[in-house]
Write a protein that holds these residues in place. Structure first.
Motif, mmCIF file in Angstrom:
data_model
loop_
_atom_site.group_PDB
_atom_site.id
_atom_site.type_symbol
_atom_site.label_atom_id
_atom_site.label_comp_id
_atom_site.label_asym_id
_atom_site.label_seq_id
_atom_site.Cartn_x
_atom_site.Cartn_y
_atom_site.Cartn_z
ATOM 1 N N SER A 109 0.835 -1.199 0.000
ATOM 2 C CA SER A 109 0.000 0.000 0.000
ATOM 3 C C SER A 109 0.872 1.253 0.000
ATOM 4 O O SER A 109 1.840 1.346 0.764
ATOM 5 C CB SER A 109 -0.903 0.024 1.239
ATOM 6 O OG SER A 109 -1.686 -1.140 1.314
ATOM 7 N N LEU A 110 0.507 2.219 -0.832
ATOM 8 C CA LEU A 110 1.200 3.506 -0.856
ATOM 9 C C LEU A 110 0.434 4.572 -0.086
ATOM 10 O O LEU A 110 1.020 5.359 0.659
ATOM 11 C CB LEU A 110 1.412 3.957 -2.305
ATOM 12 C CG LEU A 110 2.280 3.028 -3.169
ATOM 13 C CD1 LEU A 110 2.324 3.538 -4.595
ATOM 14 C CD2 LEU A 110 3.683 2.907 -2.587
ATOM 15 N N ASP A 111 -0.874 4.608 -0.291
ATOM 16 C CA ASP A 111 -1.703 5.548 0.475
ATOM 17 C C ASP A 111 -3.115 4.984 0.594
ATOM 18 O O ASP A 111 -3.481 4.029 -0.099
ATOM 19 C CB ASP A 111 -1.698 6.951 -0.139
ATOM 20 C CG ASP A 111 -2.087 6.961 -1.617
ATOM 21 O OD1 ASP A 111 -2.870 6.085 -2.031
ATOM 22 O OD2 ASP A 111 -1.610 7.830 -2.350
ATOM 23 N N HIS A 112 -3.892 5.590 1.476
ATOM 24 C CA HIS A 112 -5.212 5.051 1.797
ATOM 25 C C HIS A 112 -6.093 6.223 2.223
ATOM 26 O O HIS A 112 -5.716 6.982 3.130
ATOM 27 C CB HIS A 112 -5.094 4.033 2.938
ATOM 28 C CG HIS A 112 -6.308 3.192 3.152
ATOM 29 N ND1 HIS A 112 -6.499 1.973 2.530
ATOM 30 C CD2 HIS A 112 -7.395 3.372 3.939
ATOM 31 C CE1 HIS A 112 -7.644 1.441 2.928
ATOM 32 N NE2 HIS A 112 -8.211 2.277 3.780
ATOM 33 N N ALA A 113 -7.234 6.397 1.577
ATOM 34 C CA ALA A 113 -8.142 7.501 1.894
ATOM 35 C C ALA A 113 -9.544 6.963 2.147
ATOM 36 O O ALA A 113 -9.983 6.014 1.483
ATOM 37 C CB ALA A 113 -8.164 8.523 0.759
ATOM 38 N N MET A 114 -10.239 7.601 3.095
ATOM 39 C CA MET A 114 -11.595 7.183 3.444
ATOM 40 C C MET A 114 -12.443 8.414 3.730
ATOM 41 O O MET A 114 -11.971 9.377 4.340
ATOM 42 C CB MET A 114 -11.592 6.275 4.688
ATOM 43 C CG MET A 114 -10.712 5.060 4.580
ATOM 44 S SD MET A 114 -10.762 4.055 6.078
ATOM 45 C CE MET A 114 -12.443 3.410 5.988
#
Length: 289
Positions: free
Chosen positions: A226-231
């Motif tokens: 994973s490089l980035d994660h948005a919610m």
């Protein structure tokens, strides 16, 4: 599954001061810490610094792999406190190693514009097989996935005749916390965050012949980070009740895949949207289609 922690334990952070918290790791025997754990714990730390506002979004950038079994220190920086919105930056550390940084936004509950896309036509959780049953044809889940004991996962079958709005047909995944959780809304958002990082990598490679649920083959065929994660959250989700994640992968290029998930509760109400970019490479380059 011995040694893994339930979500209530994972999210019971130890306060060191008003803006510093320490959390245990989930016990999953991955080569590095599970990203969903770091996002969820960052939400807990940020939420503890805000009163009268609900977490409505989080944007996390993963910087370094964390060591399993080593406590993580979460440091909260109060970027802004407005009348409607408060913004926090949470950094996660193991010693001098910065693992990730998250920008967490919290807002006063308010009436206003409301809409959502319809929930997908997907069989209910009672009609969908457990991921372990799907994995049986692949020789079982493998050592990493067997440790994810805190989340129950059921996989929906493909719905014939549905036009994909993705590079491959959407994956329908039902998930919920195995153990009941407290009524604290931040805990449920954190648990949803934990679950949201499951099955994304599997979806990223379905356009290349992978079968969702065959996680042993995934680990033996692909290297994914994973490089980035948005919610973005909507309403008051309960993560100890069934949640439907509709996973799609709209594009990939240069070895990076974008994966999204629209999340609904069992009544078909939209409760969250997830987006992640991951670095995905075949372990054997000749297998990359």
């Amino acid at each position: 599954m011995q040694g893994t922690a339930g979500l209530a334990d994972v999210f019971a952070l130890e306060r060191r001061d008003d803006d510093t918290w320490v959390g245990r790791t989930d016990g999953v025997r991955l080569p590095q810490l599970f990203g969903g754990q770091l996002v969820g714990q960052s939400l807990i730390a940020a939420g503890a610094s805000v009163e009268g506002k609900d977490v409505h979004s989080v944007h996390t950038t993963f910087l370094r792999g964390g060591a399993p079994g080593v406590p993580v220190t979460f440091r909260v920086e109060r970027l802004r406190d407005g009348r409607q919105i408060s913004t926090r930056e949470v950094s996660a550390w193991q010693g001098e190693r910065l693992l990730c940084r998250s920008i967490v936004s919290c807002a006063v509950p308010a009436d206003g514009i409301t809409h959502s896309r319809p929930a997908p036509t997907t069989p209910g959780p009672d009609e969908c097989p457990d991921i372990r049953d799907v994995a049986a044809a692949d020789g079982g889940l493998g050592e990493f996935w067997e440790d994810f004991a805190a989340i129950e996962v059921r996989l929906a079958p493909d719905v014939p005749g549905v036009v994909p709005h993705s590079a491959s047909p959407a994956n329908g995944v039902w998930m919920r916390s195995v153990e009941p959780l407290s009524d604290d809304p931040v805990v449920h958002r954190a648990a949803l965050a934990y679950a949201s990082d499951l099955m994304l990598m599997s979806t990223a490679v379905t356009p290349h012949g992978h079968t969702s649920g065959h996680e042993r083959s995934l680990a033996n065929t692909w290297n994914a980070v994973s490089l980035d994660h948005a919610m973005w959250f909507r309403g008051l989700p309960r993560a100890d009740e069934w949640m439907l994640f509709e996973h799609t992968t709209p594009m990939a290029g240069a070895g990076r895949a974008l994966i999204e998930a629209a999340v609904f509760d069992a009544r078909g109400t939209s409760i969250c949207h997830v987006a992640q970019e991951a670095l995905v490479k075949p372990l054997n380059p000749s297998e990359d289609s």
